[in-house]
Write a protein that holds these residues in place. Structure first.
Motif, PDB file in Angstrom:
ATOM      1  N   ARG A  20       3.735  36.347 -23.410  1.00  0.00           N
ATOM      2  CA  ARG A  20       4.314  35.323 -24.280  1.00  0.00           C
ATOM      3  C   ARG A  20       3.798  35.448 -25.711  1.00  0.00           C
ATOM      4  N   ILE A  21       2.509  35.704 -25.856  1.00  0.00           N
ATOM      5  CA  ILE A  21       1.925  35.890 -27.194  1.00  0.00           C
ATOM      6  C   ILE A  21       2.559  37.095 -27.880  1.00  0.00           C
ATOM      7  N   LEU A  22       2.682  38.188 -27.153  1.00  0.00           N
ATOM      8  CA  LEU A  22       3.294  39.389 -27.723  1.00  0.00           C
ATOM      9  C   LEU A  22       4.751  39.135 -28.112  1.00  0.00           C
ATOM     10  N   ALA A  23       5.482  38.425 -27.262  1.00  0.00           N
ATOM     11  CA  ALA A  23       6.889  38.124 -27.563  1.00  0.00           C
ATOM     12  C   ALA A  23       7.006  37.236 -28.806  1.00  0.00           C
ATOM     13  N   ARG A  24       6.128  36.225 -28.918  1.00  0.00           N
ATOM     14  CA  ARG A  24       6.164  35.351 -30.108  1.00  0.00           C
ATOM     15  C   ARG A  24       5.893  36.143 -31.382  1.00  0.00           C
ATOM     16  N   ALA A  25       5.064  37.155 -31.271  1.00  0.00           N
ATOM     17  CA  ALA A  25       4.734  37.970 -32.446  1.00  0.00           C
ATOM     18  C   ALA A  25       5.812  39.023 -32.732  1.00  0.00           C
ATOM     19  N   GLY A  26       6.823  39.081 -31.862  1.00  0.00           N
ATOM     20  CA  GLY A  26       7.899  40.046 -32.082  1.00  0.00           C
ATOM     21  C   GLY A  26       7.591  41.436 -31.566  1.00  0.00           C
ATOM     22  N   PHE A  27       6.518  41.552 -30.770  1.00  0.00           N
ATOM     23  CA  PHE A  27       6.137  42.864 -30.254  1.00  0.00           C
ATOM     24  C   PHE A  27       7.093  43.291 -29.155  1.00  0.00           C
ATOM     25  N   GLY A  28       7.496  44.507 -29.214  1.00  0.00           N
ATOM     26  CA  GLY A  28       8.314  45.095 -28.162  1.00  0.00           C
ATOM     27  C   GLY A  28       8.301  46.596 -28.311  1.00  0.00           C
ATOM     28  N   LEU A  29       8.316  47.281 -27.214  1.00  0.00           N
ATOM     29  CA  LEU A  29       8.362  48.737 -27.268  1.00  0.00           C
ATOM     30  C   LEU A  29       9.794  49.185 -27.520  1.00  0.00           C
ATOM     31  N   PRO A  30       9.980  50.185 -28.342  1.00  0.00           N
ATOM     32  CA  PRO A  30      11.335  50.677 -28.560  1.00  0.00           C
ATOM     33  C   PRO A  30      11.844  51.340 -27.286  1.00  0.00           C
ATOM     34  N   PRO A  31      13.145  51.314 -27.053  1.00  0.00           N
ATOM     35  CA  PRO A  31      13.673  51.976 -25.862  1.00  0.00           C
ATOM     36  C   PRO A  31      13.387  53.468 -25.907  1.00  0.00           C
ATOM     37  N   ALA A  32      12.857  53.978 -24.850  1.00  0.00           N
ATOM     38  CA  ALA A  32      12.640  55.412 -24.689  1.00  0.00           C
ATOM     39  C   ALA A  32      13.584  55.875 -23.586  1.00  0.00           C
ATOM     40  N   LEU A  33      13.495  57.110 -23.208  1.00  0.00           N
ATOM     41  CA  LEU A  33      14.414  57.611 -22.189  1.00  0.00           C
ATOM     42  C   LEU A  33      14.198  56.915 -20.851  1.00  0.00           C
TER      43      LEU A  33
END
Length: 99
Positions: A20-33
């Motif tokens: 939840r903390i990571l999501a609030r900060a806008g963190f997300g891994l870019p799509p890879a294969l």
């Protein structure tokens, strides 16, 4: 139903609070294969396949075997000299990338 974006699990699951903390900060891994069920999956696959296909993997086998032999030989020498050996030192993950 199989989709690339549900094919991987985190090695160490993150607690819900951390996610939840990571999501609030806008963190997300870019799509890879391997974790990508979006429209960009096919384009990424085309790019990766040029470099990571059956022929290239087969060509790498002798190099990987040689590096594995070197790592295991070094571990055996440490075991012979000290009577013990840390199994994590000749790390398998370095094997394909060493040369």
């Amino acid at each position: 139903m199989f989709r690339p974006d549900n094919a991987q699990d985190a090695v160490t699951p993150l607690p819900i609070g951390v996610l939840r903390i990571l999501a609030r900060a806008g963190f997300g891994l870019p799509p890879a294969l391997a974790n990508n069920g979006t429209d960009s999956h096919h384009g990424l696959r085309r790019v990766v396949t040029r470099f990571f296909n059956a022929q290239r993997v087969a060509a790498a086998v002798p190099v990987i075997e040689r590096v594995a032999d070197e790592l295991l030989g070094a571990a055996q020498r440490r075991l012979d000299a000290a009577g013990s050996c840390d199994r994590s030192r000749p790390t398998p993950r370095s094997c394909p990338a060493k040369y």
